[in-house]
Design a protein around this motif. Structure first.
Motif, PDB file in Angstrom:
ATOM      1  N   GLY A 100       4.254  -5.392   3.820  1.00 49.13           N
ATOM      2  CA  GLY A 100       2.897  -5.729   4.228  1.00 49.13           C
ATOM      3  C   GLY A 100       2.132  -4.520   4.730  1.00 49.13           C
ATOM      4  N   SER A 101       2.789  -3.659   5.497  1.00 47.60           N
ATOM      5  CA  SER A 101       2.138  -2.457   6.016  1.00 47.60           C
ATOM      6  C   SER A 101       1.768  -1.496   4.888  1.00 47.60           C
ATOM      7  CB  SER A 101       3.049  -1.763   7.029  1.00 47.60           C
ATOM      8  OG  SER A 101       3.304  -2.608   8.142  1.00 47.60           O
ATOM      9  N   CYS A 102       2.639  -1.390   3.890  1.00 45.18           N
ATOM     10  CA  CYS A 102       2.334  -0.539   2.737  1.00 45.18           C
ATOM     11  C   CYS A 102       1.182  -1.119   1.918  1.00 45.18           C
ATOM     12  CB  CYS A 102       3.571  -0.375   1.859  1.00 45.18           C
ATOM     13  SG  CYS A 102       4.840   0.716   2.545  1.00 45.18           S
ATOM     14  N   GLU A 103       1.101  -2.449   1.844  1.00 39.90           N
ATOM     15  CA  GLU A 103      -0.017  -3.082   1.125  1.00 39.90           C
ATOM     16  C   GLU A 103      -1.346  -2.716   1.780  1.00 39.90           C
ATOM     17  OE1 GLU A 103      -1.618  -7.525  -0.225  1.00 39.90           O
ATOM     18  OE2 GLU A 103       0.222  -7.312   0.969  1.00 39.90           O
ATOM     19  N   VAL A 104      -1.387  -2.752   3.111  1.00 43.04           N
ATOM     20  CA  VAL A 104      -2.606  -2.371   3.828  1.00 43.04           C
ATOM     21  C   VAL A 104      -2.943  -0.907   3.555  1.00 43.04           C
ATOM     22  CG1 VAL A 104      -3.645  -2.093   6.104  1.00 43.04           C
ATOM     23  CG2 VAL A 104      -2.225  -4.086   5.621  1.00 43.04           C
ATOM     24  N   ALA A 105      -1.943  -0.034   3.641  1.00 45.46           N
ATOM     25  CA  ALA A 105      -2.183   1.389   3.402  1.00 45.46           C
ATOM     26  C   ALA A 105      -2.678   1.640   1.982  1.00 45.46           C
ATOM     27  CB  ALA A 105      -0.899   2.185   3.661  1.00 45.46           C
ATOM     28  N   ALA A 106      -2.129   0.890   1.009  1.00 44.58           N
ATOM     29  CA  ALA A 106      -2.566   1.055  -0.385  1.00 44.58           C
ATOM     30  C   ALA A 106      -4.034   0.682  -0.544  1.00 44.58           C
ATOM     31  CB  ALA A 106      -1.698   0.197  -1.310  1.00 44.58           C
ATOM     32  N   LEU A 107      -4.468  -0.416   0.091  1.00 48.59           N
ATOM     33  CA  LEU A 107      -5.858  -0.845  -0.010  1.00 48.59           C
ATOM     34  C   LEU A 107      -6.803   0.156   0.644  1.00 48.59           C
ATOM     35  CD1 LEU A 107      -5.635  -4.696   0.666  1.00 48.59           C
ATOM     36  CD2 LEU A 107      -6.246  -3.561  -1.467  1.00 48.59           C
ATOM     37  N   VAL A 108      -6.413   0.671   1.819  1.00 49.25           N
ATOM     38  CA  VAL A 108      -7.264   1.651   2.504  1.00 49.25           C
ATOM     39  C   VAL A 108      -7.394   2.924   1.665  1.00 49.25           C
ATOM     40  CG1 VAL A 108      -7.506   3.103   4.537  1.00 49.25           C
ATOM     41  CG2 VAL A 108      -6.701   0.771   4.785  1.00 49.25           C
ATOM     42  N   ALA A 109      -6.271   3.432   1.169  1.00 46.30           N
ATOM     43  CA  ALA A 109      -6.309   4.660   0.367  1.00 46.30           C
ATOM     44  C   ALA A 109      -7.119   4.458  -0.907  1.00 46.30           C
ATOM     45  CB  ALA A 109      -4.886   5.111   0.037  1.00 46.30           C
ATOM     46  N   ASP A 110      -6.982   3.280  -1.526  1.00 48.16           N
ATOM     47  CA  ASP A 110      -7.725   3.006  -2.752  1.00 48.16           C
ATOM     48  C   ASP A 110      -9.225   2.986  -2.495  1.00 48.16           C
ATOM     49  OD1 ASP A 110      -8.077   2.168  -5.506  1.00 48.16           O
ATOM     50  OD2 ASP A 110      -8.501   0.186  -4.720  1.00 48.16           O
ATOM     51  N   ALA A 111      -9.644   2.290  -1.427  1.00 47.11           N
ATOM     52  CA  ALA A 111     -11.071   2.229  -1.103  1.00 47.11           C
ATOM     53  C   ALA A 111     -11.609   3.609  -0.746  1.00 47.11           C
ATOM     54  CB  ALA A 111     -11.296   1.247   0.053  1.00 47.11           C
ATOM     55  N   LEU A 112     -10.850   4.375   0.023  1.00 46.94           N
ATOM     56  CA  LEU A 112     -11.290   5.728   0.386  1.00 46.94           C
ATOM     57  C   LEU A 112     -11.424   6.617  -0.841  1.00 46.94           C
ATOM     58  CD1 LEU A 112      -9.238   6.391   3.644  1.00 46.94           C
ATOM     59  CD2 LEU A 112     -11.720   6.197   3.469  1.00 46.94           C
ATOM     60  N   SER A 113     -10.544   6.431  -1.834  1.00 47.85           N
ATOM     61  CA  SER A 113     -10.608   7.272  -3.034  1.00 47.85           C
ATOM     62  C   SER A 113     -11.908   7.062  -3.793  1.00 47.85           C
ATOM     63  CB  SER A 113      -9.419   6.971  -3.957  1.00 47.85           C
ATOM     64  OG  SER A 113      -9.556   5.713  -4.594  1.00 47.85           O
TER      65      SER A 113
END
Length: 512
Positions: A188-201
């Motif tokens: 779950g924590s990695c899912e959140v990090a993936a979404l944040v990194a994707d949006a920032l990109s």
């Protein structure tokens, strides 16, 4: 303490480790840097940099660095210790257990699957933060799928291991059942990090979204901290992707002069158990970004429409004036201020006509009032900006795609993104095909085969390996295939379609 009779075996083990480091250092600039610092620190500890054997050892370590990197600067070493890199998290001192593990490694007694593996290739700084973030998002997402697929199949992962998941794969075999809750928290924590990194990109280099960046950086700090804490429960060693996210965050906050009050220190960690609540906040933030992107694109489209309508009025087409008034009202309703510089520039020659029409709607009255306040014609004409040039390219691509359907393969469908793409290119329909691991790539063939489909877009950073057959489908049905390296930015989509498929699209028959 090792006796003399054990020295030959230890020397051989050290030589094997150095040989392995030498091979890896050829393609990893970050590793070469750390080896240089380590070598200088060891020489300082030994206190005799002229020793022939020591020099030979260091020569092996830095051999792969001579071709392209600068020499170690003197400020990198002080008082016999390597100084802390400003962009690398400060780690606690080595424990006795750490030293025992190092000795076991040198003696060849440590299982290599217990070692952290570099999750991502080193990315040159001149490639920009967007690419690094896209890679990080992919890596975190790979961890999510790997963990959840493994837990769902009682430890037998059908996806196979990858550099991003190698340490996870090894640990899951030992503790998938005994620490299942901890593994679910990490996923779950990695899912959140993936979404944040994707949006920032997608927004990090977009000046129009700059006001949303501080909140995104705060969410990124919290997300990577939660990943670090979740990893610590299972692995007791840092995760390479999380460390890289941390370093990117430090660099970006320094460049933007943004202060992050939380989650950037070892003593201040985010609770990984709160990942679901964190996910809701991240999704809400991303939806705000998508609404802003849609609003700005809709605004630019309305300005283009108004410019055309006013040019027609100026040429004598009186029937365009009521339509222009409707467009002005739509712009104000969208949130464009009545004092907007572009509005004043476009409407100045028509100010008398607008005064007459201002009684029809309050939006028109607001704009007429702002024009009356201007004593003279606006002279602050805007030159053609990079955004204007991008918009011209979007219009050219829209001319090629208008009233056709487009297949987009990759990622999870996002309704507002779909609507933005459809409107930007005047599409009949955007057919969005996701790429979940358990789905066969054959499901996309019927969509590609449709007569009204003009082009197939493959978001390669989301596509699964089975979708290599997409090329075959495109060739079979004579459809251009366009690869999208990252994100769903309209300007980037337009650029890649123009570069990869404009010649073929220009000769295809138009759908009626």
């Amino acid at each position: 303490m090792l006796t003399e009779e054990h020295q030959p075996d230890l020397t051989g083990a050290i030589q094997a480790v150095i040989a392995a480091l030498q091979r890896q250092a050829r393609n990893d600039g970050e590793l070469r840097h750390h080896l240089r610092v380590l070598g200088a620190a060891l020489l300082s500890i030994a206190g005799d940099s002229d020793d022939a054997d020591t020099n030979a050892l260091v020569e092996i370590i830095v051999n792969g660095e001579r071709s392209g990197s600068s020499e170690l600067q003197t400020e990198d070493v002080a008082d016999g210790r390597a100084t802390a890199d400003a962009n690398v998290p400060v780690l606690p001192p080595a424990t006795d257990d750490d030293l025992k593990l190092l000795a076991a490694h040198f003696a060849g007694q440590l299982d290599v699957t217990d070692q952290p593996v570099s999750a991502l290739p080193s990315t040159p700084s001149d490639q920009g933060g967007a690419i690094q973030l896209a890679e990080l998002s992919d890596c975190f997402q790979a961890k999510v799928m790997h963990i959840r697929q493994s837990l769902g199949s009682l430890g037998k992962n059908p996806l196979g291991s990858s550099p991003c998941t190698q340490w996870i794969d090894a640990k899951l075999k030992q503790s998938a059942q005994s620490q299942q809750d901890d593994w679910e928290v990490l996923a779950g924590s990695c899912e959140v990090a993936a979404l944040v990194a994707d949006a920032l990109s997608e927004m990090v280099n977009n000046a129009a979204l700059k006001k949303h960046l501080p909140e995104g950086l705060l969410l990124a700090a919290e997300a990577q901290s939660a990943v670090a804490a979740a990893v610590q429960r299972l692995h007791k060693k840092p995760d390479p992707a999380q460390e890289r996210f941390f370093r990117w965050l430090r660099q970006r906050t320094e460049a933007e002069q943004v202060y992050l009050p939380r989650y950037m220190r070892r003593g201040d960690t985010a609770d990984p158990n709160q990942w679901q609540e964190r996910l809701v906040r991240v999704q809400a933030w991303r939806e705000t970004l998508e609404r802003e992107i849609y609003r700005r694109r809709h605004e630019r489209k309305l300005f283009g429409k108004l410019r055309y309508q006013l040019s027609q009025v100026d040429s004598g087409a009186a029937d365009q004036w009521p339509r222009a008034l409707q467009t002005i009202s739509a712009l104000i309703d969208l949130g464009v201020p009545p004092s907007h510089r572009m509005l004043r520039q476009l409407l100045w020659p028509f100010r008398d006509q607008l005064n007459v029409a201002s009684a029809e709607a309050r939006q028109l009255a607001w704009v007429a009032r702002e024009l009356a306040r201007a004593a003279t014609s606006p002279v602050d004409a805007e030159p053609l900006s990079p955004g204007d040039r991008d918009e011209k390219l979007v219009e050219q691509v829209a001319d090629l795609l208008r009233n056709t359907s487009v297949v987009l393969i990759g990622g999870d469908e996002r309704p507002l993104v779909r609507q933005t793409i459809e409107e930007a290119f005047d599409l009949r329909e955007l057919i969005w095909c996701d790429t979940r691991p358990h789905r066969s790539h054959l499901v996309v063939e019927p969509f590609i085969a449709r007569a009204e489909v003009s082009v197939v877009l493959l978001a390669i950073r989301w596509a699964s390996h089975g979708l290599g057959a997409v090329r075959e489908f495109c060739e079979r049905y004579n459809k251009p295939l366009v690869r999208l390296p990252a994100g769903y930015s309209i300007n980037q989509i337009a650029h890649h379609i123009w570069e990869q498929a404009s010649e073929r699209l220009s000769v295809l028959p138009k759908s009626s």
